[in-house]
Design a protein around this motif. Sequence first.
Motif, short mmCIF file in Angstrom:
data_model
loop_
_atom_site.label_atom_id
_atom_site.label_comp_id
_atom_site.label_asym_id
_atom_site.label_seq_id
_atom_site.Cartn_x
_atom_site.Cartn_y
_atom_site.Cartn_z
N VAL A 1 0.83 -1.10 0.03
CA VAL A 1 0.02 0.02 0.08
C VAL A 1 0.88 1.23 -0.32
O VAL A 1 1.74 1.45 0.87
CB VAL A 1 -1.11 0.14 1.44
CG1 VAL A 1 -1.72 1.35 1.18
CG2 VAL A 1 -1.92 -1.11 1.11
N GLY A 2 0.81 1.95 -1.18
CA GLY A 2 1.72 3.18 -1.36
C GLY A 2 3.23 2.51 -1.56
O GLY A 2 3.37 1.43 -2.23
N ASN A 3 4.31 2.72 -0.49
CA ASN A 3 5.37 2.20 -0.72
C ASN A 3 5.68 1.17 0.51
O ASN A 3 6.90 0.75 0.64
CB ASN A 3 6.43 3.06 -1.11
CG ASN A 3 6.82 3.94 0.25
OD1 ASN A 3 6.23 3.99 1.29
ND2 ASN A 3 7.63 4.94 0.16
N THR B 1 3.69 6.48 2.73
CA THR B 1 4.15 5.71 3.90
C THR B 1 3.03 5.48 4.70
O THR B 1 2.45 6.29 5.47
CB THR B 1 5.45 6.38 4.41
OG1 THR B 1 6.37 6.75 3.29
CG2 THR B 1 6.13 5.72 5.34
N TRP B 2 3.11 4.17 5.11
CA TRP B 2 2.06 3.52 5.90
C TRP B 2 2.61 2.93 7.26
O TRP B 2 3.60 2.29 7.08
CB TRP B 2 1.18 2.61 5.45
CG TRP B 2 0.36 3.30 4.41
CD1 TRP B 2 1.02 3.65 3.01
CD2 TRP B 2 -0.99 3.91 4.52
NE1 TRP B 2 -0.13 4.40 2.20
CE2 TRP B 2 -1.30 4.41 3.32
CE3 TRP B 2 -2.08 3.70 5.43
CZ2 TRP B 2 -2.58 5.09 2.86
CZ3 TRP B 2 -3.12 4.25 5.29
CH2 TRP B 2 -3.56 4.98 3.94
N THR B 3 2.02 3.47 8.44
CA THR B 3 2.65 3.01 9.80
C THR B 3 1.54 2.05 10.54
O THR B 3 0.30 2.51 10.49
CB THR B 3 2.84 4.05 10.63
OG1 THR B 3 3.91 5.14 9.84
CG2 THR B 3 3.62 3.65 11.93
N ARG B 4 1.99 0.93 11.23
CA ARG B 4 1.07 -0.01 11.80
C ARG B 4 0.42 0.77 13.21
O ARG B 4 1.09 1.23 13.77
CB ARG B 4 1.97 -0.99 12.48
CG ARG B 4 1.08 -2.17 13.30
CD ARG B 4 0.44 -2.98 12.25
NE ARG B 4 -0.35 -3.98 13.03
CZ ARG B 4 0.12 -5.39 13.23
NH1 ARG B 4 1.27 -5.87 12.65
NH2 ARG B 4 -0.66 -6.22 13.66
N ASN B 5 -0.62 0.72 13.07
CA ASN B 5 -1.58 1.71 14.27
C ASN B 5 -2.68 0.79 14.29
O ASN B 5 -4.06 1.13 13.82
CB ASN B 5 -1.98 2.96 13.84
CG ASN B 5 -2.44 3.82 14.96
OD1 ASN B 5 -2.84 3.26 15.82
ND2 ASN B 5 -2.80 5.24 14.60
N THR C 1 -6.81 7.90 1.42
CA THR C 1 -6.29 8.27 0.00
C THR C 1 -4.72 7.25 -0.07
O THR C 1 -4.17 7.74 0.79
CB THR C 1 -6.02 9.83 -0.17
OG1 THR C 1 -7.41 10.42 -0.13
CG2 THR C 1 -5.39 10.30 -1.22
N ILE C 2 -4.77 6.83 -0.95
CA ILE C 2 -3.43 6.13 -1.13
C ILE C 2 -2.77 6.51 -2.36
O ILE C 2 -3.47 6.77 -3.42
CB ILE C 2 -3.63 4.57 -1.35
CG1 ILE C 2 -4.37 4.20 -0.11
CG2 ILE C 2 -2.57 3.90 -1.49
CD1 ILE C 2 -4.74 2.51 0.12
#
Length: 452
Positions: A5-7, A23-27, A48-49
């Motif tokens: 997802v994204g990069n 950039t996605w972060t675990r949450n 929004t990706i």
Amino acid sequence: MQLYVGNTNILPGGIWTSEDGITWTRNDSASDHCVRYENNILTLKNVTILGEFNASGNTSGAGIYAVGQLKQPVSLTIELLGNNTVSGFSGIAVAANHSSGKDASLTIRGSGSLIAEGAGVVDGGIAIRASNGAASLTIENVSVKASGGTSGAGVLLESANNGRAELTVNVSGGRLMASGSDSYGGISYYCGADRAAGHARLKVSGGALVNAVSGIKTVGAALPVPEADNGGGIVFDAGEGAVYGNVVLSEKLVLKEGKRLQIGGGASLNTDGCPIIVERGGRLEGYVTGEAVWKVSGVTLRQNSLSLKQDGTAELQATLEPTATNTNMTWSSIPNGIVQIIQSQTDGTKASIKPLKEGSTTVTVAAEGGQETALCNITVKAVEKKRECIAAAMPENCAGSAGIRAFSAEKEERNTSPFHHGRKGRNQSVPPPNQIRQAPRPGRYTGQSACF
């Protein structure tokens, strides 16, 4: 399978959030504006990706990228909650391993909506690549808009190494709108093998609507003939649409300029309280059960200008194109107060115009909320006053100078005529009979006043 997802590779699962969409972060505590991956289901909730090329990982640059393992099929299900947008080189790319992969499939479902946008060449909003197998896209009861911009397809299904592969778009309920370049079209089927004879399929059910805005294109396969299952659907190939099966609308359908919808060949269409709106330049052919509304595309008046006296009236008649029933018509005048407009209670295209005072005004008739209008310029003139004259009985009672002049002229004629019958004198003689002055007849001028 790898899933980006994204990069960011989110294959480990869980809930992920992002500040920039790249950039996605675990949450795991997030409940909105997040993605979640679990049991091969990727859930998008109001996100929004953005895709970004990453040489060390996601080499596709897609917003969402799922790639299969060597010699293994690849399959992904996306669950939609809320409104979501995915964009990149491809919006969404699902690909079997390019060297020896098999089938590739994507299912999109849920209660939300998705916009998938691609800016790359060939790849578009949604790209599904099966290097040696079948490629399929299934949409279930959601709204999906896929765009390939000016370089790619809205939806691309590809089988590069299998000339007889099935390439299937299956829309069950919901909507798919696909647009792309002129070359690749809205929906593109591609079989790249030598002597390819792939099978392109387009299936609709549950009253689905498929709108291939830029048309349906194929390479190595014949154009698909839409197949209708339970509830059927409507398919538009560019501006040409047709109903397949027995369709019941779940929301209103608008036919804009350049669009034509045909109902025939054993198919049926029931609006079920969701009207079909036919706008300017749209066409609807065939029988519809339920409400169909033809939006007025033109209004004309038989008279564009009028001149009225204050004691007169006029009737104005508007003509609609196309001829429409139950159309709301609005009549008005600027400036107001010059005329009174009385609209017919039984036919809104007719109005009676009653002048109120001297002046000029423009009467406007408008249809469909003022989108179409016609004008009539009206001039109101004052009523001229009539002059009356009563003939007097005696000359002295005539106030008009004309009567006096006439009376004087007669008197002068009598005094100077050589045939005057007064006192005899030199050179006086009796005139010939034909010159004898006749006595005035009743009704002729006798020296009395004649007033005009």
